[in-house]
Design an enzyme around this catalytic site. Structure first.
Site, mmCIF file in Angstrom:
data_model
loop_
_atom_site.group_PDB
_atom_site.id
_atom_site.type_symbol
_atom_site.label_atom_id
_atom_site.label_comp_id
_atom_site.label_asym_id
_atom_site.label_seq_id
_atom_site.Cartn_x
_atom_site.Cartn_y
_atom_site.Cartn_z
ATOM 1 N N PRO A 9 4.215 9.253 -3.440
ATOM 2 C CG PRO A 9 2.366 10.000 -4.615
ATOM 3 C CD PRO A 9 3.820 9.693 -4.783
ATOM 4 C CG ASN A 10 -0.497 8.682 -0.186
ATOM 5 O OD1 ASN A 10 -0.683 9.482 0.716
ATOM 6 N ND2 ASN A 10 -1.007 8.853 -1.395
ATOM 7 N NE ARG A 17 -0.993 3.804 0.716
ATOM 8 C CZ ARG A 17 -0.580 3.903 -0.556
ATOM 9 N NH1 ARG A 17 0.712 3.809 -0.857
ATOM 10 N NH2 ARG A 17 -1.433 4.099 -1.512
ATOM 11 C CE1 TYR A 22 -0.042 -0.469 -2.198
ATOM 12 C CE2 TYR A 22 -1.723 0.543 -0.805
ATOM 13 C CZ TYR A 22 -1.157 0.341 -2.057
ATOM 14 O OH TYR A 22 -1.706 0.940 -3.159
ATOM 15 C CG ASN A 73 6.305 2.081 -5.424
ATOM 16 O OD1 ASN A 73 5.457 2.578 -6.173
ATOM 17 N ND2 ASN A 73 5.991 1.232 -4.459
ATOM 18 C CB ALA A 76 -0.952 7.903 -6.779
ATOM 19 C CG HIS A 79 -1.422 4.504 -11.757
ATOM 20 N ND1 HIS A 79 -0.880 3.338 -12.265
ATOM 21 C CD2 HIS A 79 -1.460 4.333 -10.411
ATOM 22 C CE1 HIS A 79 -0.633 2.498 -11.259
ATOM 23 N NE2 HIS A 79 -0.979 3.078 -10.134
ATOM 24 C CG ASP A 86 8.727 13.874 -20.459
ATOM 25 O OD1 ASP A 86 8.644 12.836 -21.145
ATOM 26 O OD2 ASP A 86 8.001 14.867 -20.644
ATOM 27 C CD GLU A 97 6.330 0.555 -13.389
ATOM 28 O OE1 GLU A 97 6.680 0.078 -14.495
ATOM 29 O OE2 GLU A 97 5.173 0.942 -13.155
ATOM 30 C CG HIS A 99 3.981 -0.808 -8.893
ATOM 31 N ND1 HIS A 99 3.743 0.511 -8.574
ATOM 32 C CD2 HIS A 99 4.333 -0.835 -10.203
ATOM 33 C CE1 HIS A 99 3.935 1.240 -9.660
ATOM 34 N NE2 HIS A 99 4.298 0.458 -10.664
ATOM 35 C CB ILE A 100 4.201 -2.824 -2.286
ATOM 36 C CG1 ILE A 100 5.474 -2.038 -1.939
ATOM 37 C CG2 ILE A 100 3.828 -3.790 -1.165
ATOM 38 C CD1 ILE A 100 5.287 -0.998 -0.837
ATOM 39 C CB SER A 101 -0.317 -3.862 -4.510
ATOM 40 O OG SER A 101 -0.335 -2.757 -5.400
ATOM 41 N NE ARG A 106 -4.508 -2.180 -5.766
ATOM 42 C CZ ARG A 106 -3.953 -1.183 -5.063
ATOM 43 N NH1 ARG A 106 -2.639 -1.039 -5.048
ATOM 44 N NH2 ARG A 106 -4.716 -0.347 -4.389
ATOM 45 N NE ARG A 110 -5.025 1.121 -7.463
ATOM 46 C CZ ARG A 110 -4.807 2.159 -6.636
ATOM 47 N NH1 ARG A 110 -3.666 2.806 -6.659
ATOM 48 N NH2 ARG A 110 -5.744 2.539 -5.782
HETATM 49 C C1 DQA Z 1 1.753 1.181 -5.546
HETATM 50 C C2 DQA Z 1 0.547 0.944 -6.443
HETATM 51 C C3 DQA Z 1 -0.074 2.252 -6.871
HETATM 52 O O1 DQA Z 1 -1.181 2.025 -7.712
HETATM 53 C C4 DQA Z 1 -0.539 3.024 -5.658
HETATM 54 O O2 DQA Z 1 -1.057 4.287 -6.038
HETATM 55 C C5 DQA Z 1 0.500 3.167 -4.610
HETATM 56 C C6 DQA Z 1 1.421 2.056 -4.359
HETATM 57 C C7 DQA Z 1 2.349 -0.135 -5.001
HETATM 58 O O3 DQA Z 1 3.478 -0.090 -4.503
HETATM 59 O O4 DQA Z 1 1.698 -1.174 -5.043
HETATM 60 O O5 DQA Z 1 0.553 4.166 -3.892
HETATM 61 O O6 DQA Z 1 2.767 1.805 -6.326
#
Ligand code: DQA
Length: 145
Positions: A9-10, A17, A22, A73, A76, A79, A86, A97, A99-101, A106, A110
């Site tokens: 998501p997002n 955003r 990001y 990725n 959210a 977490h 599963d 896995e 994550h950009i950040s 953080r 997270r």
């Molecule tokens: C994220 C980090 C997550 O905590 C966050 O909810 C995201 C992006 C990242 O790519 O850094 O939506 O997965």
């Protein structure tokens, strides 16, 4: 080799955003970057994004028998989602896995990743290059199969 890249998501809002966290790269330019890299190293990729947990579960299940690796990725849902954990365990496809950040720097909420237990590796805080590193890792380890 066939790799499925899944974004939660997002992430479709990249570039808009929280650019201080990001960056300014848009989601479509991220997809282009992944496609260009994959083409260069002769990896077949499909890129999928959804804001809905169940759709992400469906996509992971549908990857069974079709993909050799998953780059995910979960955003959210990282977490919160036992369902994604599963699903990844169910299909037994090698997963990374991303994550950009750098989530380790953080908020406390997270610091938990449910999916991590089903992933071989976590790449966090390398910006969008993390997706390319994840693809390279899977190719290096499973490319011959
Ligand atoms: C994220 C980090 C997550 O905590 C966050 O909810 C995201 C992006 C990242 O790519 O850094 O939506 O997965």
């Amino acid at each position: 080799m066939k790799i499925l890249v899944i974004n939660g998501p997002n992430l479709n809002m990249l570039g808009i955003r929280e650019p201080d966290i990001y960056g300014r790269e848009t989601y479509s330019s991220l997809c282009e970057k992944i496609r260009a890299h994959a083409e260069k190293i002769a990896v077949d990729t499909e890129i999928y994004q959804s804001n809905h947990e169940g759709d992400l579960v469906d996509k992971i299940q549908a990857a069974y028998g079709k993909f050799d690796g998953i780059v995910i990725n979960p955003a959210a849902y990282t977490h919160t989602s036992v369902a994604l954990l599963d699903a990844l365990k169910a299909v037994c496809i090698p997963a990374v896995e991303v994550h950009i950040s750098d989530v380790s720097l953080r908020e406390d909420f997270r610091q938990i990743s449910y999916v991590r237990a089903a992933c071989e590796k976590t790449i966090s805080g390398h910006g969008t290059d993390g997706y390319l590193e994840a693809i390279d890792y899977l190719l290096e380890k499973y490319g011959e199969s």
